[in-house]
Design a protein around this motif. Sequence first.
Motif, PDB file in Angstrom:
ATOM      1  N   GLY A 112       0.857  -1.170  -0.127  1.00  0.00           N
ATOM      2  CA  GLY A 112      -0.096   0.058  -0.154  1.00  0.00           C
ATOM      3  C   GLY A 112       0.946   1.338  -0.160  1.00  0.00           C
ATOM      4  O   GLY A 112       0.750   2.195  -0.709  1.00  0.00           O
ATOM      5  N   GLN A 113       1.831   1.293   0.692  1.00  0.00           N
ATOM      6  CA  GLN A 113       2.709   2.482   1.145  1.00  0.00           C
ATOM      7  C   GLN A 113       3.354   2.748  -0.290  1.00  0.00           C
ATOM      8  O   GLN A 113       3.575   3.828  -1.013  1.00  0.00           O
ATOM      9  N   THR A 114       3.823   1.511  -0.944  1.00  0.00           N
ATOM     10  CA  THR A 114       4.780   1.615  -2.302  1.00  0.00           C
ATOM     11  C   THR A 114       3.788   2.328  -3.184  1.00  0.00           C
ATOM     12  O   THR A 114       4.443   3.149  -3.832  1.00  0.00           O
ATOM     13  N   VAL A 115       2.493   1.927  -3.373  1.00  0.00           N
ATOM     14  CA  VAL A 115       1.720   2.479  -4.437  1.00  0.00           C
ATOM     15  C   VAL A 115       1.206   3.908  -4.428  1.00  0.00           C
ATOM     16  O   VAL A 115       1.471   4.649  -5.171  1.00  0.00           O
ATOM     17  N   ALA A 116       1.037   4.405  -2.778  1.00  0.00           N
ATOM     18  CA  ALA A 116       0.793   5.749  -2.631  1.00  0.00           C
ATOM     19  C   ALA A 116       1.922   6.363  -3.034  1.00  0.00           C
ATOM     20  O   ALA A 116       1.979   7.827  -3.439  1.00  0.00           O
ATOM     21  N   GLU A 117       3.223   6.042  -2.617  1.00  0.00           N
ATOM     22  CA  GLU A 117       4.535   6.796  -2.999  1.00  0.00           C
ATOM     23  C   GLU A 117       4.476   7.031  -4.122  1.00  0.00           C
ATOM     24  O   GLU A 117       5.199   8.147  -4.549  1.00  0.00           O
ATOM     25  N   ARG A 118       4.386   5.910  -5.130  1.00  0.00           N
ATOM     26  CA  ARG A 118       4.407   5.984  -6.317  1.00  0.00           C
ATOM     27  C   ARG A 118       3.746   7.251  -7.126  1.00  0.00           C
ATOM     28  O   ARG A 118       4.045   7.774  -7.742  1.00  0.00           O
ATOM     29  N   ILE A 119       2.555   7.199  -6.689  1.00  0.00           N
ATOM     30  CA  ILE A 119       1.412   8.244  -7.220  1.00  0.00           C
ATOM     31  C   ILE A 119       1.973   9.570  -6.649  1.00  0.00           C
ATOM     32  O   ILE A 119       2.217  10.432  -7.537  1.00  0.00           O
ATOM     33  N   ARG A 120       2.407   9.647  -5.369  1.00  0.00           N
ATOM     34  CA  ARG A 120       2.865  10.898  -5.111  1.00  0.00           C
ATOM     35  C   ARG A 120       4.034  11.567  -5.733  1.00  0.00           C
ATOM     36  O   ARG A 120       4.060  12.772  -6.348  1.00  0.00           O
ATOM     37  N   HIS A 121       5.203  10.695  -5.926  1.00  0.00           N
ATOM     38  CA  HIS A 121       6.395  10.901  -6.979  1.00  0.00           C
ATOM     39  C   HIS A 121       6.020  11.310  -8.343  1.00  0.00           C
ATOM     40  O   HIS A 121       6.540  12.442  -8.633  1.00  0.00           O
ATOM     41  N   ARG A 122       5.217  10.470  -8.784  1.00  0.00           N
ATOM     42  CA  ARG A 122       4.775  10.918 -10.367  1.00  0.00           C
ATOM     43  C   ARG A 122       4.045  12.096 -10.461  1.00  0.00           C
ATOM     44  O   ARG A 122       4.586  12.838 -11.345  1.00  0.00           O
ATOM     45  N   VAL A 123       3.122  12.975  -9.461  1.00  0.00           N
ATOM     46  CA  VAL A 123       2.710  13.848  -9.711  1.00  0.00           C
ATOM     47  C   VAL A 123       3.512  14.907  -9.338  1.00  0.00           C
ATOM     48  O   VAL A 123       3.517  16.084 -10.466  1.00  0.00           O
ATOM     49  N   ALA A 124       4.579  14.807  -8.573  1.00  0.00           N
ATOM     50  CA  ALA A 124       5.426  15.862  -8.120  1.00  0.00           C
ATOM     51  C   ALA A 124       6.251  16.058  -9.296  1.00  0.00           C
ATOM     52  O   ALA A 124       6.941  17.284  -9.516  1.00  0.00           O
ATOM     53  N   GLN A 125       6.847  15.021 -10.206  1.00  0.00           N
ATOM     54  CA  GLN A 125       7.681  15.044 -11.236  1.00  0.00           C
ATOM     55  C   GLN A 125       7.075  15.541 -12.655  1.00  0.00           C
ATOM     56  O   GLN A 125       7.818  15.816 -13.472  1.00  0.00           O
ATOM     57  N   ARG A 126       5.757  15.545 -12.661  1.00  0.00           N
ATOM     58  CA  ARG A 126       5.178  15.995 -13.746  1.00  0.00           C
ATOM     59  C   ARG A 126       5.087  17.561 -14.226  1.00  0.00           C
ATOM     60  O   ARG A 126       4.922  18.233 -13.282  1.00  0.00           O
ATOM     61  N   GLN A 127       5.568  17.912 -15.518  1.00  0.00           N
ATOM     62  CA  GLN A 127       5.700  19.315 -15.684  1.00  0.00           C
ATOM     63  C   GLN A 127       4.545  19.398 -16.483  1.00  0.00           C
ATOM     64  O   GLN A 127       4.003  18.761 -17.610  1.00  0.00           O
ATOM     65  N   ILE A 128       3.680  20.514 -16.051  1.00  0.00           N
ATOM     66  CA  ILE A 128       2.202  20.801 -16.767  1.00  0.00           C
ATOM     67  C   ILE A 128       2.316  22.039 -17.546  1.00  0.00           C
ATOM     68  O   ILE A 128       2.689  23.161 -17.045  1.00  0.00           O
ATOM     69  N   HIS A 129       1.959  21.638 -18.679  1.00  0.00           N
ATOM     70  CA  HIS A 129       1.983  22.913 -19.857  1.00  0.00           C
ATOM     71  C   HIS A 129       0.626  23.484 -19.754  1.00  0.00           C
ATOM     72  O   HIS A 129      -0.319  23.291 -19.691  1.00  0.00           O
ATOM     73  N   LEU A 130       0.956  24.987 -19.356  1.00  0.00           N
ATOM     74  CA  LEU A 130      -0.319  25.891 -19.425  1.00  0.00           C
ATOM     75  C   LEU A 130      -0.530  26.625 -20.683  1.00  0.00           C
ATOM     76  O   LEU A 130       0.304  26.722 -21.803  1.00  0.00           O
ATOM     77  N   LEU A 131      -1.687  27.213 -21.003  1.00  0.00           N
ATOM     78  CA  LEU A 131      -2.091  27.681 -22.477  1.00  0.00           C
ATOM     79  C   LEU A 131      -1.189  28.833 -22.737  1.00  0.00           C
ATOM     80  O   LEU A 131      -0.771  29.049 -23.845  1.00  0.00           O
ATOM     81  N   ASP A 132      -0.529  29.719 -21.655  1.00  0.00           N
ATOM     82  CA  ASP A 132       0.255  30.709 -22.093  1.00  0.00           C
ATOM     83  C   ASP A 132       1.655  30.237 -22.159  1.00  0.00           C
ATOM     84  O   ASP A 132       2.539  31.373 -22.203  1.00  0.00           O
ATOM     85  N   GLY A 133       1.843  28.956 -22.220  1.00  0.00           N
ATOM     86  CA  GLY A 133       3.174  28.695 -22.582  1.00  0.00           C
ATOM     87  C   GLY A 133       4.192  28.277 -21.147  1.00  0.00           C
ATOM     88  O   GLY A 133       5.170  27.869 -21.605  1.00  0.00           O
TER      89      GLY A 133
END
Length: 248
Positions: A141-162
């Motif tokens: 359980g903890q491994t899955v939850a931590e994988r999710i947390r790290h994946r979100v934190a590492q994601r670079q999100i592109h906004l409409l203004d560039g």
Amino acid sequence: MAPEGGLDLSNAVALLTQAGWRAPVGAQAGEWLWVQAIVDGLCDLSSRDPLTGLANRRQFETALAREIDRVARVGEPSLLIVADIDHFKAINDTHGHVAGDAVIRAVGECLQECVRPMDLVARVGGEEFAIILPNCPPAFGQTVAERIRHRVAQRQIHLLDGALTSVTVSIGGAFAPQWVRSSVIIWTERADQQLYRAKAEGRNRTCLDTPPLTVVSAEEKSFLFSSLAQSDTLSASEILEEHPKTTS
């Protein structure tokens, strides 16, 4: 577009078409195959969050109730995870609601990427998500939850203004008590309590509760499986007890 009987489905077709629905190949408007496809499309549309395409709260609660029933009957471990985007209001205030929508979609994609096909990811609130993970042992359980947390934190999100931005999530989780018929409200509240704990401890962290220890007595197990026991063949020992072997 009204088949026999005067059923007008033009509004339904317009709604589905806007959502990307396509009629089955070869199905003619008004035929029952076409009508059935519309009904199926509406059912799917009503169970999906329009922004992310994930399951919505209605589908989530239905699935959670089914999982509670399954855990009570089978006794397999099951984990409920709730995740909330940290400081989401600041994103809307700084970049606008369109950017906020982009962040919600990106986080939803991250969650979907981190789980199995059998798991259900849902958007249950503005910036809140939930995941049902059947047959998830406490050791993982903890491994899955931590994988999710790290994946979100590492994601670079592109906004409409560039511009590029990133976010974090706080995660809470609760395991279903095995062999016990809980409820949607109780299980969700236990997971929410862990989410509040993660927020209070500084955000961008995972808090899972200790799996409840469920002890089922021999008498309770006998009651649980009584319907099966009635149809089972008597064991060899029971047969010997009822019909002792005679000695010559």
